[in-house]
Write a protein that holds these residues in place. Structure first.
Motif, mmCIF file in Angstrom:
data_model
loop_
_atom_site.group_PDB
_atom_site.id
_atom_site.type_symbol
_atom_site.label_atom_id
_atom_site.label_comp_id
_atom_site.label_asym_id
_atom_site.label_seq_id
_atom_site.Cartn_x
_atom_site.Cartn_y
_atom_site.Cartn_z
ATOM 1 N N PHE A 82 24.128 28.880 35.132
ATOM 2 C CA PHE A 82 23.617 27.588 35.514
ATOM 3 C C PHE A 82 24.723 26.535 35.215
ATOM 4 O O PHE A 82 25.326 26.517 34.272
ATOM 5 N N SER A 83 24.663 25.527 36.020
ATOM 6 C CA SER A 83 25.351 24.270 35.708
ATOM 7 C C SER A 83 24.342 23.447 34.901
ATOM 8 O O SER A 83 22.926 23.692 35.340
ATOM 9 N N ARG A 84 24.749 22.597 34.225
ATOM 10 C CA ARG A 84 23.832 21.612 33.433
ATOM 11 C C ARG A 84 22.902 20.814 34.287
ATOM 12 O O ARG A 84 21.800 20.415 34.122
ATOM 13 N N LYS A 85 23.476 20.530 35.393
ATOM 14 C CA LYS A 85 22.881 19.776 36.398
ATOM 15 C C LYS A 85 21.704 20.368 36.908
ATOM 16 O O LYS A 85 20.534 19.775 37.402
ATOM 17 N N SER A 86 21.557 21.694 36.979
ATOM 18 C CA SER A 86 20.387 22.489 37.757
ATOM 19 C C SER A 86 19.235 22.342 37.030
ATOM 20 O O SER A 86 18.260 22.419 37.319
ATOM 21 N N LEU A 87 19.504 22.200 35.526
ATOM 22 C CA LEU A 87 18.141 21.739 34.871
ATOM 23 C C LEU A 87 17.338 20.572 35.147
ATOM 24 O O LEU A 87 16.178 20.578 34.640
ATOM 25 N N ALA A 88 18.130 19.752 35.708
ATOM 26 C CA ALA A 88 17.342 18.365 36.263
ATOM 27 C C ALA A 88 16.482 18.599 37.485
ATOM 28 O O ALA A 88 15.895 17.481 37.634
ATOM 29 N N TYR A 89 17.035 19.738 38.183
ATOM 30 C CA TYR A 89 16.258 19.648 39.627
ATOM 31 C C TYR A 89 14.667 19.865 39.580
ATOM 32 O O TYR A 89 13.967 18.842 40.239
ATOM 33 N N PRO A 90 13.955 20.193 38.622
ATOM 34 C CA PRO A 90 12.695 20.192 38.496
ATOM 35 C C PRO A 90 12.166 18.918 38.476
ATOM 36 O O PRO A 90 11.174 18.684 39.360
#
Lengths: 490, 268
Positions: free
Chosen positions: B14-22
């Motif tokens: 995961f990139s850290r960014k993807s945690l923000a997608y939800p």
């Protein structure tokens, strides 16, 4: 009008404790008008607390603070003609440099015109604030004094540490206090800047002629700047004297160790004018000690002269262990070996010697400083917990005494019979290291138990100050004696 | 979109960014989309692009009265909260050793649902035979929003280093002068965030005014609510929501400007 006395500040039997923990113990001292006084000591010695009591931020638990002969013990800070330069400057971030310096002036009320008698026959003094122009002039003068003429409009955050320091000094001095308190003001500056500021503070002190009270833990700073140094430790004054006195005639081993570098040895006074330490006898200028009294001997490294090992002047011989160039001198450590006992001697001299070389050392009798030992043996009181177990300082120690349970006893333990262990759990009781002092061949530590008894311990290791350690004592090393009291049987 | 080249292994890290997608997804569905709908509704009437909804709202006097009422009540509530909250926050910050419990006591009402609180307030007023009206509405508002004023003030006040206060005393200030010339200016960021946290919810709230005035006083929030539910007038309702939004944004901008001009540096 206040009476003009030569003593501007006097402390009389001042004590201060926080939650029953004494920080300043029964301190008395007087400070002369116009003097530059430094409170010097390690952190936690009570120097800042003493300063804060003079400033009025803390009130003594007991005792008196006098200002110009008047009792100001409980007077709030804003009514004292004393200003402070704080450790971290405490410049108001919401004000500009000008606003900071003008802060005190804007609050101050000054007499307006001559006092007159009103209709009721009372003498009335009209008061007024400073006018804008007066404030401007005073602030400008203060800024000029600290070399920050064009900085009035700047915000304090845009200044460097040294500049903030100057603003803090200007802010205090602009109020024309009779006493200026400085609480480790140079602590946050780098070495070069600190040296410059030291000189500037000294010249300001001379120019203004007011009293400076300066707090520092830096002995060099204290020696450079002060007229009088007050050396403190554990809330008690150890010595008050001029820099020369404090350096050349330290009152005790602590002062000698704290101020400048020194060799401290345990020895004994063979007779008047003759002292024995590091396995040799030396001629000295001290007398009046008991015959064979154990004493501490202090020798400054720069008072030792290196001579040829076979020179007739060589009082003692040693083998060079290290020789380090320090710019203006060589720092040499030499081992003096007599029988099985080895002692280390620190020497500052300007000759270069080789490692492993045997050298002779000469010390003038006048340069041997001899002082009484603070304590010869650890003595404390306790109670027998059971046969063979004594309770002291909240811990139960095995011992060889078979007195009845509950018997009050005095306990004596020699310095080198107390064992310190790294892990607090390994000891019978826990304690905190208060100080550690090298004595040529061993370290003398003071460790404080949780109920404030200080054990003196001779150990081979240098224990770190403020470390938690455990204390152990071998059963056969505990000397237990019954306290013979009449009321005990009653 | 990231496409994984065929010759490379599937990248499972995961990139850290993807945690923000939800949350971004949530934001799009529940915040951005509704805002777009409001915008569309506001400018559309009878299937045409028009300013008719705006004309309807601004020509109707009652709508403007409600807006005026809301602003006045918002101002009064905020002012009262500040006047009541500042001394409390100051007192609490002075005794910080034992104040944890005290702060808790003052913030405790926040733990109870505001409807329950408001209903019980109403019950108390009725039992005491107090006439419901403007006064009771303001009381209810102050009661509800006071903790939101006290908390940021308390945080700021207790973070003011004691050395500033000592420096002030040292320079000749008595207790009152210290408060006015040092503590007050240094607590400006707390005051600003307290005002923001009180004023903005206060002007947009509904239910409190409705319940505590027996439906006599409607605030802006109430009338938006009514336009959508009882009135079924989505166009005017959207216009009102837009106006609300503009006021909130303007309020925030104003506060930020204040904050910068005053001092952002005081919380060291």
């Amino acid at each position: 009008m206040t009476k003009q006395t030569s003593k501007i500040i006097e402390l009389k039997n001042v004590c201060k404790s926080y939650d029953d923990k004494p920080v300043v113990k029964n301190t008395s001292l007087s400070i002369k008008r116009g003097e530059f006084v430094t409170f010097l000591g390690p952190s936690g010695c009570g120097k800042t607390t003493t300063l804060r009591m003079i400033a009025g931020f803390e009130h003594p638990t007991s005792g008196q603070v006098l200002f110009n002969g008047q009792d100001i013990t409980t007077l709030p800070p804003h009514k004292r003609n004393i200003n402070t330069v704080f450790q971290r400057y405490a410049l108001f971030p919401h004000l500009t440099v000008f606003g900071n310096i003008a802060y005190g002036l804007k609050i101050k009320r000054i007499p307006d015109g001559e006092p007159f008698v009103n209709k009721k026959g009372q003498t009335v003094q009209k008061m007024r604030k400073f006018t804008k122009a007066e404030i401007q002039a005073k602030v400008d003068r203060a800024l000029k004094m600290v070399d920050l003429e064009d900085y009035g409009h700047r915000s304090v955050d845009s200044l460097s540490g040294g500049q903030q320091q100057r603003v803090a000094i200007a802010r205090a001095l602009v109020n024309e206090p009779e006493v200026l308190l400085l609480d480790e003001p140079l602590g946050a500056l780098d070495l070069k800047m600190r040296k410059d500021m030291q000189l500037e503070l000294m010249s300001m002190h001379q120019k203004l002629g007011i009293t400076f009270i300066y707090v520092t833990h830096d002995q060099e700073e204290a020696l450079t700047m002060s007229d009088t140094i007050v050396v403190m430790k554990d809330g008690q004054i150890q010595q008050i004297g001029t820099p020369t006195q404090v350096y050349d005639e330290p009152a005790n081993a602590f002062v000698a160790d704290f101020i400048g570098e020194s060799n401290i040895f345990s020895g004994n006074m063979v007779k008047d004018f003759c002292v024995e330490f590091v396995g040799h006898r030396f001629e000295c200028v001290d007398k009046g000690f008991k015959k064979n009294e154990p004493i501490d001997v202090i020798v400054r490294p720069e008072d030792i002269r290196i001579v040829d090992a076979n020179d007739s002047n060589a009082l003692v011989k040693g083998v060079v262990q290290t020789c380090v160039f320090k710019g203006d001198h060589y720092q040499i450590t030499a081992i003096i070996k007599v029988d099985e006992e080895e002692n280390e001697m620190l020497i500052h001299d300007n000759v270069k010697v080789d490692e492993g070389q045997t050298i002779g050392m000469y010390i003038k009798p006048f340069d041997l400083h001899i002082m009484h030992k603070a304590r010869l043996i650890n003595t404390l009181e306790g109670v027998m917990y059971d046969k063979g177990i004594v309770e002291m300082c909240g811990g139960r120690f095995e011992c060889n005494a078979d007195l009845e349970e509950g018997t009050p006893v005095t306990i004596k333990v020699d310095f080198d019979d107390v064992e310190i262990c790294d892990d607090e759990e390994d000891g019978v009781i826990g304690a905190t290291v208060v100080s550690s002092m090298y004595k040529g061949s061993y370290y003398q530590c003071i460790v404080r138990t949780d109920d404030y008894y200080d054990f003196f311990v001779d150990t081979d290791y240098d224990w770190l100050k403020d470390d938690r350690v455990g204390i152990k004592i071998a059963p056969d090393k505990i000397i237990v004696q019954r306290i013979e009291k009449d009321e005990q049987n009653a | 979109m990231n496409k994984t080249p065929k010759n490379k292994k599937l990248n499972l890290s995961f990139s850290r960014k993807s945690l923000a997608y939800p949350y971004v997804l949530f934001l799009i569905v529940f915040v951005v989309l509704p805002l777009v709908l409001i915008l569309i509704n506001a400018f559309v009437a009878d299937g045409q692009l028009t300013f008719q909804n705006f004309i309807d709202f601004f020509s109707d006097g009652s709508g403007l009265t409600v807006l005026g009422n809301s602003l006045v009540i918002g101002f009064v509530t905020t002012l009262l909260c500040l006047v009541l909250g500042y001394p409390v926050a100051y007192f609490l910050s002075k005794y910080h050793a034992s104040s944890k419990v005290l702060v808790l006591l003052f913030v405790l009402p926040m733990w109870v649902n505001f409807l329950i609180r408001t209903l019980s307030t109403k019950a108390i007023f009725l039992a005491l035979d107090v006439e419901l009206g403007m006064g009771t509405v303001v009381f209810g508002m102050v009661y509800n929003y006071l903790p939101f004023m006290i908390l940021p003030l308390h945080t700021t006040l207790s973070s003011i280093s004691n050395s500033y206060i000592e420096a002030s005393e040292d320079l000749g200030a008595d207790k009152l002068t210290v408060l006015i010339k040092t503590v007050l200016p240094l607590s400006v960021p707390g005051i600003i965030s307290g005002i923001t946290m009180t004023f903005i919810p206060a002007i947009s709230t509904f239910a409190i005014s409705e319940l505590l005035s027996n439906r006599q006083i409607y605030l802006f929030g109430d009338s938006i609510n009514m336009q959508f539910t009882t009135g079924q007038n989505f166009g005017v309702g959207s216009v009102m929501s837009l106006i609300m939004l503009v006021i909130v944004v303007l309020g925030n901008l104003l506060m930020n400007k204040f904050n910068k001009e005053g001092n952002t540096r005081s919380v060291l």
